[in-house]
Design a protein around this motif. Sequence first.
Motif, PDB file in Angstrom:
ATOM      1  N   GLU A 129       0.860  -1.234   0.078  1.00 17.39           N
ATOM      2  CA  GLU A 129       0.017   0.102   0.058  1.00 17.39           C
ATOM      3  C   GLU A 129       0.866   1.378  -0.127  1.00 17.39           C
ATOM      4  O   GLU A 129       0.340   2.163  -0.611  1.00 17.39           O
ATOM      5  CB  GLU A 129      -0.935  -0.047   1.054  1.00 17.39           C
ATOM      6  CG  GLU A 129      -2.016  -1.047   1.262  1.00 17.39           C
ATOM      7  CD  GLU A 129      -1.932  -2.536   1.754  1.00 17.39           C
ATOM      8  OE1 GLU A 129      -2.506  -3.149   2.181  1.00 17.39           O
ATOM      9  OE2 GLU A 129      -0.348  -2.774   2.144  1.00 17.39           O
ATOM     10  N   ALA A 130       2.078   1.181   0.527  1.00 15.78           N
ATOM     11  CA  ALA A 130       2.769   2.296   0.744  1.00 15.78           C
ATOM     12  C   ALA A 130       3.715   2.570  -0.404  1.00 15.78           C
ATOM     13  O   ALA A 130       4.514   3.443  -0.302  1.00 15.78           O
ATOM     14  CB  ALA A 130       3.501   2.348   2.139  1.00 15.78           C
ATOM     15  N   ASP A 131       3.720   1.775  -1.584  1.00 15.47           N
ATOM     16  CA  ASP A 131       4.429   2.006  -2.696  1.00 15.47           C
ATOM     17  C   ASP A 131       4.152   3.268  -3.386  1.00 15.47           C
ATOM     18  O   ASP A 131       3.047   3.588  -3.315  1.00 15.47           O
ATOM     19  CB  ASP A 131       4.158   0.870  -3.609  1.00 15.47           C
ATOM     20  CG  ASP A 131       4.800   1.064  -5.130  1.00 15.47           C
ATOM     21  OD1 ASP A 131       6.015   0.834  -5.035  1.00 15.47           O
ATOM     22  OD2 ASP A 131       4.230   1.353  -6.120  1.00 15.47           O
ATOM     23  N   ILE A 135       4.358  10.221  -4.267  1.00 12.81           N
ATOM     24  CA  ILE A 135       3.571  10.568  -5.337  1.00 12.81           C
ATOM     25  C   ILE A 135       2.007  10.641  -5.190  1.00 12.81           C
ATOM     26  O   ILE A 135       1.411  11.640  -5.335  1.00 12.81           O
ATOM     27  CB  ILE A 135       3.705   9.761  -6.634  1.00 12.81           C
ATOM     28  CG1 ILE A 135       5.337   9.700  -7.066  1.00 12.81           C
ATOM     29  CG2 ILE A 135       2.980  10.190  -7.869  1.00 12.81           C
ATOM     30  CD1 ILE A 135       5.617   8.569  -8.175  1.00 12.81           C
ATOM     31  N   LYS A 136       1.488   9.609  -4.400  1.00 14.49           N
ATOM     32  CA  LYS A 136       0.299   9.627  -4.163  1.00 14.49           C
ATOM     33  C   LYS A 136      -0.078  10.928  -3.064  1.00 14.49           C
ATOM     34  O   LYS A 136      -1.208  11.284  -3.025  1.00 14.49           O
ATOM     35  CB  LYS A 136      -0.102   8.384  -3.227  1.00 14.49           C
ATOM     36  CG  LYS A 136       0.103   7.126  -4.124  1.00 14.49           C
ATOM     37  CD  LYS A 136      -0.170   5.730  -3.360  1.00 14.49           C
ATOM     38  CE  LYS A 136       0.147   4.407  -4.254  1.00 14.49           C
ATOM     39  NZ  LYS A 136       0.201   3.315  -3.262  1.00 14.49           N
ATOM     40  N   GLN A 137       0.847  11.180  -2.130  1.00 14.89           N
ATOM     41  CA  GLN A 137       0.475  12.163  -1.323  1.00 14.89           C
ATOM     42  C   GLN A 137       0.316  13.571  -2.105  1.00 14.89           C
ATOM     43  O   GLN A 137      -0.488  14.266  -1.581  1.00 14.89           O
ATOM     44  CB  GLN A 137       1.692  12.233  -0.234  1.00 14.89           C
ATOM     45  CG  GLN A 137       1.917  11.171   0.873  1.00 14.89           C
ATOM     46  CD  GLN A 137       2.949  11.060   1.397  1.00 14.89           C
ATOM     47  OE1 GLN A 137       4.066  11.550   1.167  1.00 14.89           O
ATOM     48  NE2 GLN A 137       2.742  10.615   2.888  1.00 14.89           N
ATOM     49  N   GLY A 142      -4.577   7.574  -4.999  1.00 14.87           N
ATOM     50  CA  GLY A 142      -3.687   6.815  -5.585  1.00 14.87           C
ATOM     51  C   GLY A 142      -4.135   5.652  -5.195  1.00 14.87           C
ATOM     52  O   GLY A 142      -5.043   5.170  -4.230  1.00 14.87           O
ATOM     53  N   GLN A 143      -3.486   4.260  -5.891  1.00 13.33           N
ATOM     54  CA  GLN A 143      -3.820   2.955  -5.455  1.00 13.33           C
ATOM     55  C   GLN A 143      -3.655   2.467  -3.930  1.00 13.33           C
ATOM     56  O   GLN A 143      -2.466   2.814  -3.480  1.00 13.33           O
ATOM     57  CB  GLN A 143      -2.852   2.158  -6.384  1.00 13.33           C
ATOM     58  CG  GLN A 143      -3.318   0.752  -6.299  1.00 13.33           C
ATOM     59  CD  GLN A 143      -2.178  -0.190  -7.234  1.00 13.33           C
ATOM     60  OE1 GLN A 143      -1.109   0.297  -7.469  1.00 13.33           O
ATOM     61  NE2 GLN A 143      -2.836  -1.312  -7.937  1.00 13.33           N
ATOM     62  N   THR A 192       0.062   2.458 -15.395  1.00 13.17           N
ATOM     63  CA  THR A 192      -0.205   1.552 -14.250  1.00 13.17           C
ATOM     64  C   THR A 192      -1.403   2.444 -13.521  1.00 13.17           C
ATOM     65  O   THR A 192      -1.551   3.430 -13.558  1.00 13.17           O
ATOM     66  CB  THR A 192       1.025   1.725 -13.310  1.00 13.17           C
ATOM     67  OG1 THR A 192       1.285   2.925 -12.795  1.00 13.17           O
ATOM     68  CG2 THR A 192       2.437   1.061 -14.036  1.00 13.17           C
ATOM     69  N   PRO A 193      -2.049   1.523 -12.439  1.00 13.42           N
ATOM     70  CA  PRO A 193      -3.083   2.250 -11.701  1.00 13.42           C
ATOM     71  C   PRO A 193      -2.426   2.991 -10.269  1.00 13.42           C
ATOM     72  O   PRO A 193      -3.206   3.216  -9.468  1.00 13.42           O
ATOM     73  CB  PRO A 193      -3.702   0.854 -11.204  1.00 13.42           C
ATOM     74  CG  PRO A 193      -2.741   0.002 -10.993  1.00 13.42           C
ATOM     75  CD  PRO A 193      -1.662   0.306 -12.219  1.00 13.42           C
ATOM     76  N   ILE A 194      -1.256   3.525 -10.517  1.00 12.08           N
ATOM     77  CA  ILE A 194      -0.861   4.021  -9.182  1.00 12.08           C
ATOM     78  C   ILE A 194      -1.587   5.454  -9.021  1.00 12.08           C
ATOM     79  O   ILE A 194      -1.795   5.546  -7.741  1.00 12.08           O
ATOM     80  CB  ILE A 194       0.782   4.389  -9.412  1.00 12.08           C
ATOM     81  CG1 ILE A 194       1.731   3.342  -9.651  1.00 12.08           C
ATOM     82  CG2 ILE A 194       1.305   5.554  -8.380  1.00 12.08           C
ATOM     83  CD1 ILE A 194       3.119   3.466 -10.068  1.00 12.08           C
TER      84      ILE A 194
END
Length: 234
Positions: A129-131, A135-137, A142-143, A192-194
């Motif tokens: 989950e923390a991959d 970027i997600k932050q 994000g995924q 990708t679904p990131i």
Amino acid sequence: MNGWDFSKLQVISEGVEWEFYEEVRKNSKNTDVLLDIGTGGGEGLLSIASSLLLTVGVDLSKSMVETAKENLEKSEITNVKFLQMNSDDLQFPAGFFDVISCRHAPFSAVEVAKVLKRGGIFLSQQVSEADKLNIKQVFGRGQAFHEPDGNLKATYIQDLKEAGFSKVQSYDYNAKNYFQRPEDLVFLLQHTPIIPNFGNRIEDGMILEEFIRSNRTIKGICTNEKRFLIIAEK
């Protein structure tokens, strides 16, 4: 995944603790029959096929299976078969496989247990989950962004134990990725679904530009790659 060639991405990784298909090979014998779930374009399976008696790769995507068959034809390897199949309904005889592998694809522990021999080995590498967390932050989405890190691993381990696996071990790494060019990072996010639906929002381009400015280092544009590996014996 999508049939895209990620091998051309220019990215430097530090802290990667294993190569998945090498782990599969090390846990296999040359007399073994192996199933690869979510095989994608089949590149990973083809890289170790010579170490096994027979290998079968399955994927839900028709286009991915077509790509895998094209790769097989180019390779001239003779002990590999690719099939379109849902991992929730594996159409093989009970106890048919000695080893089953699954990289970055969903699987059913019950189905894996059904088609794996007693004493057989199952190996799965999955994205934590923390991959790509920074970027997600910055995107605020994000995924698995709002999922606690480790949930997926714990769920899969519990499912495997309930399906009858007697020995279940897990490993983790949290490596650094340094993307050499902005276009490498854009390609990753597009295929990708990131970041779900990356590029569909007007602000996505500006957010990415800010991310690149804030995370550019001498080595490249920095993010993380977090993976977990499960090795289970039936």
